[in-house]
Design an enzyme around this catalytic site. Structure first.
Site, PDB file in Angstrom:
ATOM      1  N   VAL A 289       0.846  -1.201   0.000  1.00 41.15           N
ATOM      2  CA  VAL A 289       0.000   0.000   0.000  1.00 41.15           C
ATOM      3  C   VAL A 289       0.880   1.250   0.000  1.00 41.15           C
ATOM      4  O   VAL A 289       1.727   1.436   0.880  1.00 41.15           O
ATOM      5  CB  VAL A 289      -0.949   0.015   1.211  1.00 41.15           C
ATOM      6  N   LYS A 290       0.669   2.083  -0.991  1.00 42.00           N
ATOM      7  CA  LYS A 290       1.479   3.288  -1.177  1.00 42.00           C
ATOM      8  C   LYS A 290       0.771   4.471  -0.515  1.00 42.00           C
ATOM      9  O   LYS A 290      -0.364   4.805  -0.860  1.00 42.00           O
ATOM     10  CB  LYS A 290       1.675   3.534  -2.669  1.00 42.00           C
ATOM     11  N   ILE A 291       1.483   5.098   0.443  1.00 38.05           N
ATOM     12  CA  ILE A 291       0.894   6.136   1.289  1.00 38.05           C
ATOM     13  C   ILE A 291       1.660   7.451   1.104  1.00 38.05           C
ATOM     14  O   ILE A 291       2.897   7.447   1.121  1.00 38.05           O
ATOM     15  CB  ILE A 291       0.968   5.718   2.779  1.00 38.05           C
TER      16      ILE A 291
END
Length: 217
Positions: A86-88
């Site tokens: 998951v890219k935050i």
């Protein structure tokens, strides 16, 4: 050093995979839009399609900027495939989301890193990867490679396990320089990876070998 390709183009991912050196993929909403992938269901399916090509981490970016939204999106993305990371974004709520995902054993990539302090916070919050954008720093006359060096020194000092993912790679020398500095991962376009294959002396040497072989037969 791990090699990721930064694209949402399936053909380019397949070509990079065929080299036998690809370790993962990074994407973002801009890359999805470039490929004409729109709509939540289509984007989700596209991530699955990418994961079915590459046996490695695939970064899938949230578009929410509030904590609740990032958590909801991130959990949904993580359920798509075991390879999803998951890219935050590097914002206050992003740091909170990184901590939540870390506690819940969901892998994360903190994106849009432009300073050592941001990378330090992301590592403290438990990010698996940080993505310093070296090309964008170079674009505004800052030294992107120096940022990689500073993050490497900080992480080494405190033995952070967060991996430095050099992003916004613009050309082949960026890859070489990042490897010298000690970046854990690079992510860039296919042409920057293929550029590592090229050298005029290799071409001229092979040509000479083949010409001499013909003379001997």
């Amino acid at each position: 050093m791990k090699f990721f390709i930064d694209t949402a183009n399936l053909d380019q991912i397949r070509e990079a995979q065929s080299l036998g050196v690809l370790d993962g993929v990074t994407t973002n909403p801009s890359l999805m839009a470039k490929e004409g992938i729109r709509g939540e269901a289509n984007i989700a399916q596209h991530y699955i399609d990418i994961c079915n090509i590459v046996d490695g981490d695939v970064s899938a970016e949230v578009i929410s900027t509030d904590l609740k939204g990032m958590i909801k999106e991130g959990e949904k993305l993580a359920k798509l495939h075991k390879n999803i990371v998951v890219k935050i974004p590097m914002i206050k709520e992003g740091i909170q989301a990184l901590k939540y995902f870390s506690i819940n054993n969901i892998k994360t990539n903190c994106t849009l890193i432009f300073s050592p302090g941001q990378a330090l916070l992301a590592a403290k919050a438990g990010a698996n990867y940080v993505s310093p954008f070296i090309g964008r720093l170079d674009d505004i006359s800052n030294d992107g490679l120096s940022l990689i060096q500073e993050i490497r020194e900080i992480y080494n000092n405190y033995k952070f396990e967060t991996e430095i993912l050099a992003a916004s790679i613009r050309h082949t020398m960026h890859i070489i320089d990042c490897a010298k500095i000690g970046a854990d991962v690079m992510t860039g376009p296919l042409n920057s990876i293929l550029g590592l294959l090229k050298h005029p002396l290799t071409d001229s040497g092979l040509k000479k070998f083949l010409e001499d072989h013909k003379k001997n037969n």
